[in-house]
Design an enzyme around this catalytic site. Structure first.
Site, mmCIF file in Angstrom:
data_model
loop_
_atom_site.group_PDB
_atom_site.id
_atom_site.type_symbol
_atom_site.label_atom_id
_atom_site.label_comp_id
_atom_site.label_asym_id
_atom_site.label_seq_id
_atom_site.Cartn_x
_atom_site.Cartn_y
_atom_site.Cartn_z
ATOM 1 N N TYR A 69 0.831 -1.561 -0.045
ATOM 2 C CA TYR A 69 -0.189 -0.369 0.153
ATOM 3 C C TYR A 69 0.643 0.649 0.028
ATOM 4 O O TYR A 69 1.799 0.991 1.147
ATOM 5 C CB TYR A 69 -0.878 -0.062 0.756
ATOM 6 C CG TYR A 69 -2.280 -0.060 0.076
ATOM 7 C CD1 TYR A 69 -2.856 0.729 0.295
ATOM 8 C CD2 TYR A 69 -2.728 -1.098 1.124
ATOM 9 C CE1 TYR A 69 -4.579 0.437 -0.127
ATOM 10 C CE2 TYR A 69 -4.971 -1.227 0.921
ATOM 11 C CZ TYR A 69 -4.786 -0.610 0.144
ATOM 12 O OH TYR A 69 -6.246 -0.563 -0.111
ATOM 13 N N GLU A 71 -0.607 4.329 -0.789
ATOM 14 C CA GLU A 71 -1.349 6.000 -0.619
ATOM 15 C C GLU A 71 -0.338 7.247 0.325
ATOM 16 O O GLU A 71 0.187 6.990 1.222
ATOM 17 C CB GLU A 71 -2.311 6.072 0.232
ATOM 18 C CG GLU A 71 -3.644 4.614 -0.539
ATOM 19 C CD GLU A 71 -4.759 4.894 0.251
ATOM 20 O OE1 GLU A 71 -5.383 6.027 1.443
ATOM 21 O OE2 GLU A 71 -5.947 3.640 -0.103
ATOM 22 N N ASP A 246 -6.289 15.549 -23.772
ATOM 23 C CA ASP A 246 -6.541 13.987 -22.675
ATOM 24 C C ASP A 246 -5.620 13.814 -24.084
ATOM 25 O O ASP A 246 -6.301 12.803 -25.359
ATOM 26 C CB ASP A 246 -8.252 13.593 -23.163
ATOM 27 C CG ASP A 246 -7.344 12.152 -22.666
ATOM 28 O OD1 ASP A 246 -6.788 10.997 -23.321
ATOM 29 O OD2 ASP A 246 -9.230 11.390 -22.216
ATOM 30 N N THR A 275 -3.238 7.570 -21.031
ATOM 31 C CA THR A 275 -3.221 6.123 -20.812
ATOM 32 C C THR A 275 -1.266 6.013 -20.968
ATOM 33 O O THR A 275 -0.506 6.452 -21.605
ATOM 34 C CB THR A 275 -3.783 4.719 -21.392
ATOM 35 O OG1 THR A 275 -3.992 5.405 -22.600
ATOM 36 C CG2 THR A 275 -5.176 5.932 -21.022
ATOM 37 N N LYS A 278 -1.546 2.417 -24.794
ATOM 38 C CA LYS A 278 -1.578 2.263 -26.039
ATOM 39 C C LYS A 278 -1.082 3.032 -26.936
ATOM 40 O O LYS A 278 0.115 2.151 -27.406
ATOM 41 C CB LYS A 278 -3.156 3.245 -26.439
ATOM 42 C CG LYS A 278 -3.801 3.580 -25.581
ATOM 43 C CD LYS A 278 -5.067 4.269 -25.460
ATOM 44 C CE LYS A 278 -6.143 3.805 -25.061
ATOM 45 N NZ LYS A 278 -6.557 4.355 -23.810
ATOM 46 N N ARG A 284 -0.617 -1.583 -18.186
ATOM 47 C CA ARG A 284 -2.178 -0.197 -18.829
ATOM 48 C C ARG A 284 -1.748 0.532 -17.320
ATOM 49 O O ARG A 284 -1.686 -0.713 -16.572
ATOM 50 C CB ARG A 284 -2.792 -1.650 -17.679
ATOM 51 C CG ARG A 284 -4.106 -1.386 -18.380
ATOM 52 C CD ARG A 284 -5.470 -2.872 -18.324
ATOM 53 N NE ARG A 284 -5.179 -3.720 -20.322
ATOM 54 C CZ ARG A 284 -5.223 -2.840 -21.189
ATOM 55 N NH1 ARG A 284 -6.246 -1.639 -21.418
ATOM 56 N NH2 ARG A 284 -5.273 -3.254 -22.334
HETATM 57 N N1 DSN Z 1 -10.640 1.946 -24.353
HETATM 58 C C1 DSN Z 1 -10.416 2.962 -24.786
HETATM 59 C C2 DSN Z 1 -10.191 3.145 -26.534
HETATM 60 O O1 DSN Z 1 -10.631 1.999 -27.331
HETATM 61 O O2 DSN Z 1 -10.168 3.837 -27.340
HETATM 62 C C3 DSN Z 1 -10.728 4.416 -24.249
HETATM 63 O O3 DSN Z 1 -11.435 3.980 -22.718
#
Ligand code: DSN
Length: 483
Positions: A69, A71, A246, A275, A278, A284
């Site tokens: 943990y 936090e 974003d 994120t 991607k 992730r």
């Molecule tokens: N799930 C993501 C995507 O596939 O673009 C966005 O949240």
């Protein structure tokens, strides 16, 4: 990816042993894990938001850091014994700041949605709560009278957010009504030009001037073009809004210096969310970049918005950000964009209708209504042939967000396997082969159905065989043998 093979026997035997340990407790999990690798190896992964993390990133996630943990923030935790978590979190944040050239980085968010909610909360804390408390002459909400607390809650609940609509390519968290972001803000949405499918900055400026949002959100999940963040910042400044970008989808293209100048969000946005899994090809998870001004509010994200951070994932973010600093990653990022061009050209020359008639990022959005199909039917037929995509709305979609009229494809994953432009042209041919040979199906009662489909005999086998030729040339995780 070829720069990061699972090299040889050592890692293979480590994974074999790991799966044997798992199998001794729950064999079905071990089997599903093996099968997942086999399935990913055997299919054309074209989901625009997916990728293949490097062996170093994957291995970093499987550790006892998961058991801690932590936090709070580096050096300022609500739990004892966080010295090693401090090390990896500080490294991940330092790498992120250097990689993107940002003043501040927060690497605790567990996902892109968590990053967006944390960022919204931080912007509200900075722009609404802090001045409000200062005006009231108190330091903490706990010092407010009940009457003042009610007034502050009212202020919080009436802030305005302007984001891109879902069917124009925005994300659920950019103010989509059914999402929490659509309920926690007084929201409006901007779309794209009905003729071109592109963001119309003049129309956006007019809307922003009329609506006067506290937060202007730029970014997308299904818009196949680059954005001009210099223009977005100008608009935000004209109306006194905080510009939040974003970049979850295109973070790899920013890190890899494909998006530079006005297309790089970092110099223009007050807050950037992302994120890490991607196009950036990490574990992730999510993260936030911000100017110093917003840093103290973002830093309070956990435990104000987020549950305990995931130290094993923060460690893997540090590894992924270190990988993204390399010249190899820059070449990879450029190849993502080049391959997307090739895929779009390959589809268009085979008479496929694309939203915006092309791409200049990593996304290609097909309007499959020209094949007489819904997105749902096309997605299912493609999957039957081993082509993994996802259905997606197109602007003003008559089929709504569930059945849709679009198919979204992207190049990050297959580019990681080493696919080049010529191979993406073949991928385009295979996609069109499936779509041309698919007919809408009917319900069991014989009524028209937006979900069922009929793929002509033999097409799935033919496409799988052609895919296998490409995939065999570019094996996933060469050297990793789980047979
Ligand atoms: N799930 C993501 C995507 O596939 O673009 C966005 O949240």
């Amino acid at each position: 990816m070829s720069d990061h093979p699972f090299n040889g026997d050592l890692v293979s035997s480590a994974y074999q042993q790991a799966l044997e340990v798992i199998a001794s407790v729950e064999p079905r999990v071990a089997e599903a894990t093996r099968q997942e690798l086999a399935d990913q190896r055997a299919s054309l992964k074209l989901i625009a938001s997916e990728n293949y993390a490097s062996p170093a990133v994957l291995l970093t996630m499987g550790s006892w850091f998961s058991d801690k943990y932590a936090e709070g923030t580096v050096g300022h935790r609500f739990y004892a014994g966080c010295q090693n978590v401090d090390t990896v979190e500080a490294l991940a944040a330092e790498h992120a700041r250097e990689l993107f050239g940002s003043e501040y980085a927060y690497v605790q968010p567990h996902s892109g949605i968590d990053a967006n909610l944390t960022a919204y909360w931080a912007i509200l804390a900075h722009r609404v709560e802090s001045p409000w408390l200062a005006n009231a002459g108190v330091k903490s909400m706990n010092d407010l009278s009940e009457a003042d607390w009610e007034k502050l809650r009212h202020e919080f609940g009436n802030q305005r957010l302007l984001g891109m609509s879902l069917d124009a390519g925005g994300h659920l968290t950019h103010g989509f009504r059914p999402n929490i972001s659509g309920k926690m803000f007084h929201q409006q949405q901007y779309g794209t030009d009905p003729e071109t499918g592109l963001v119309d900055y003049d129309a956006l400026r007019a809307k922003a001037k009329e609506f006067k949002p506290l937060i202007l959100v730029a970014g997308y999940s299904a818009y196949p073009r680059r954005l001009n963040f210099a223009k977005m910042r100008e608009i935000a400044d004209e109306v006194g809004a905080t510009l939040m970008v974003d970049m979850a989808h295109f973070a790899g293209l920013v890190a890899g210096k494909v998006f530079t100048g006005d297309e790089d969000p970092i110099p223009f946005a007050h807050v950037v969310t992302s994120t890490s899994h991607k196009s950036l090809r990490g574990p992730r998870g999510g993260f936030i970049l911000a100017t110093e001004e917003y840093a103290p509010s973002v830093d309070r994200g956990c435990p104000m918005v987020l549950g305990g951070p995931l130290p094993h994932v923060m460690a893997a973010k540090a590894v992924a950000f270190a990988e993204a600093r390399t010249p190899e990653f820059r070449s990879y990022a450029q190849a993502i964009a080049d391959n997307a061009h090739a895929l779009a050209d390959g589809l268009m020359k085979r008479d496929t209708r694309l939203v915006t008639d092309g791409t200049d990022n990593h996304i290609v959005l097909l309007d499959v209504s020209s094949f007489g199909l819904t997105g749902r039917q096309a997605e299912s037929a493609l999957l039957e042939a081993g082509v993994v995509t996802n259905r997606n709305s197109v602007p003003a979609d008559p089929n709504g967000a569930w059945y849709t009229s679009g198919i979204r494809v992207g190049t990050p994953a297959l580019t990681s396997r080493g696919f080049g432009a010529a191979e993406f042209d073949v991928v385009a041919e295979l996609i069109v082969e499936v779509l041309r040979n698919t007919q809408p199906g009917t319900t069991s009662a014989g009524a028209p159905s937006k979900a069922s489909y009929v793929l002509a005999d033999g097409v799935a086998d033919k496409v799988r065989a052609a895919s296998a030729e490409l995939l065999d040339k570019h094996p996933l995780y060469p050297g990793l043998d789980l047979s």
